[in-house]
Design a protein around this motif. Structure first.
Motif, PDB file in Angstrom:
ATOM      1  N   ASP A  36      74.219  17.276  56.923  1.00 47.84           N
ATOM      2  CA  ASP A  36      73.479  18.525  57.146  1.00 47.84           C
ATOM      3  C   ASP A  36      73.034  19.146  55.826  1.00 47.84           C
ATOM      4  N   LYS A  37      73.908  19.129  54.831  1.00 51.16           N
ATOM      5  CA  LYS A  37      73.554  19.705  53.533  1.00 51.16           C
ATOM      6  C   LYS A  37      72.340  18.989  52.950  1.00 51.16           C
ATOM      7  N   VAL A  38      72.317  17.681  53.059  1.00 49.45           N
ATOM      8  CA  VAL A  38      71.181  16.906  52.554  1.00 49.45           C
ATOM      9  C   VAL A  38      69.922  17.218  53.363  1.00 49.45           C
ATOM     10  N   ILE A  39      70.041  17.196  54.693  1.00 51.35           N
ATOM     11  CA  ILE A  39      68.880  17.426  55.556  1.00 51.35           C
ATOM     12  C   ILE A  39      68.316  18.829  55.369  1.00 51.35           C
ATOM     13  N   TYR A  40      69.175  19.835  55.385  1.00 53.27           N
ATOM     14  CA  TYR A  40      68.692  21.206  55.198  1.00 53.27           C
ATOM     15  C   TYR A  40      68.086  21.391  53.809  1.00 53.27           C
ATOM     16  N   GLY A  41      68.622  20.705  52.810  1.00 58.77           N
ATOM     17  CA  GLY A  41      68.043  20.760  51.469  1.00 58.77           C
ATOM     18  C   GLY A  41      66.633  20.200  51.447  1.00 58.77           C
ATOM     19  N   ILE A  42      66.427  19.092  52.144  1.00 59.83           N
ATOM     20  CA  ILE A  42      65.088  18.485  52.231  1.00 59.83           C
ATOM     21  C   ILE A  42      64.131  19.427  52.956  1.00 59.83           C
ATOM     22  N   ILE A  43      64.590  20.012  54.054  1.00 63.24           N
ATOM     23  CA  ILE A  43      63.745  20.938  54.826  1.00 63.24           C
ATOM     24  C   ILE A  43      63.361  22.146  53.970  1.00 63.24           C
ATOM     25  N   GLU A  44      64.323  22.730  53.268  1.00 64.64           N
ATOM     26  CA  GLU A  44      64.033  23.905  52.435  1.00 64.64           C
ATOM     27  C   GLU A  44      63.076  23.551  51.297  1.00 64.64           C
ATOM     28  N   LYS A  45      63.290  22.398  50.691  1.00 62.19           N
ATOM     29  CA  LYS A  45      62.395  21.962  49.620  1.00 62.19           C
ATOM     30  C   LYS A  45      60.981  21.807  50.164  1.00 62.19           C
ATOM     31  N   ARG A  46      60.874  21.248  51.345  1.00 60.47           N
ATOM     32  CA  ARG A  46      59.566  21.037  51.969  1.00 60.47           C
ATOM     33  C   ARG A  46      58.905  22.356  52.328  1.00 60.47           C
TER      34      ARG A  46
END
Length: 80
Positions: A36-46
């Motif tokens: 989740d930390k990785v996925i949410y990080g990607i979403i926020e970066k996007r």
């Protein structure tokens, strides 16, 4: 490692409820938290990216509800 914990969880025989503090459930929850930390990080970066992306994530993030015009929350995008 995320993949080994998930694999063990899916392969185990019989399944204890998630609330049981078994070793495999603790490993599974930790793996999901890391993922989740990785996925949410990607979403926020996007979200902060000015470039339009024509990939699955970009399509999901650009999608709008036909009735109210709202996009998906980060949680909804993650679930998809």
């Amino acid at each position: 490692m995320i993949s080994s914990a998930l694999l063990k969880w899916f392969q185990k025989e019989g399944r204890f409820p998630d609330i049981q503090p078994t070793k495999i459930n603790r490993e599974y929850k930790k793996a999901i938290q890391r993922l989740d930390k990785v996925i949410y990080g990607i979403i926020e970066k996007r979200k902060n990216d000015t470039v339009k992306h024509e990939d699955v994530l970009g399509i999901l993030m650009d999608a709008r509800d036909a009735d109210d015009g709202l996009g998906m929350t980060s949680h909804q995008v993650r679930d998809e």
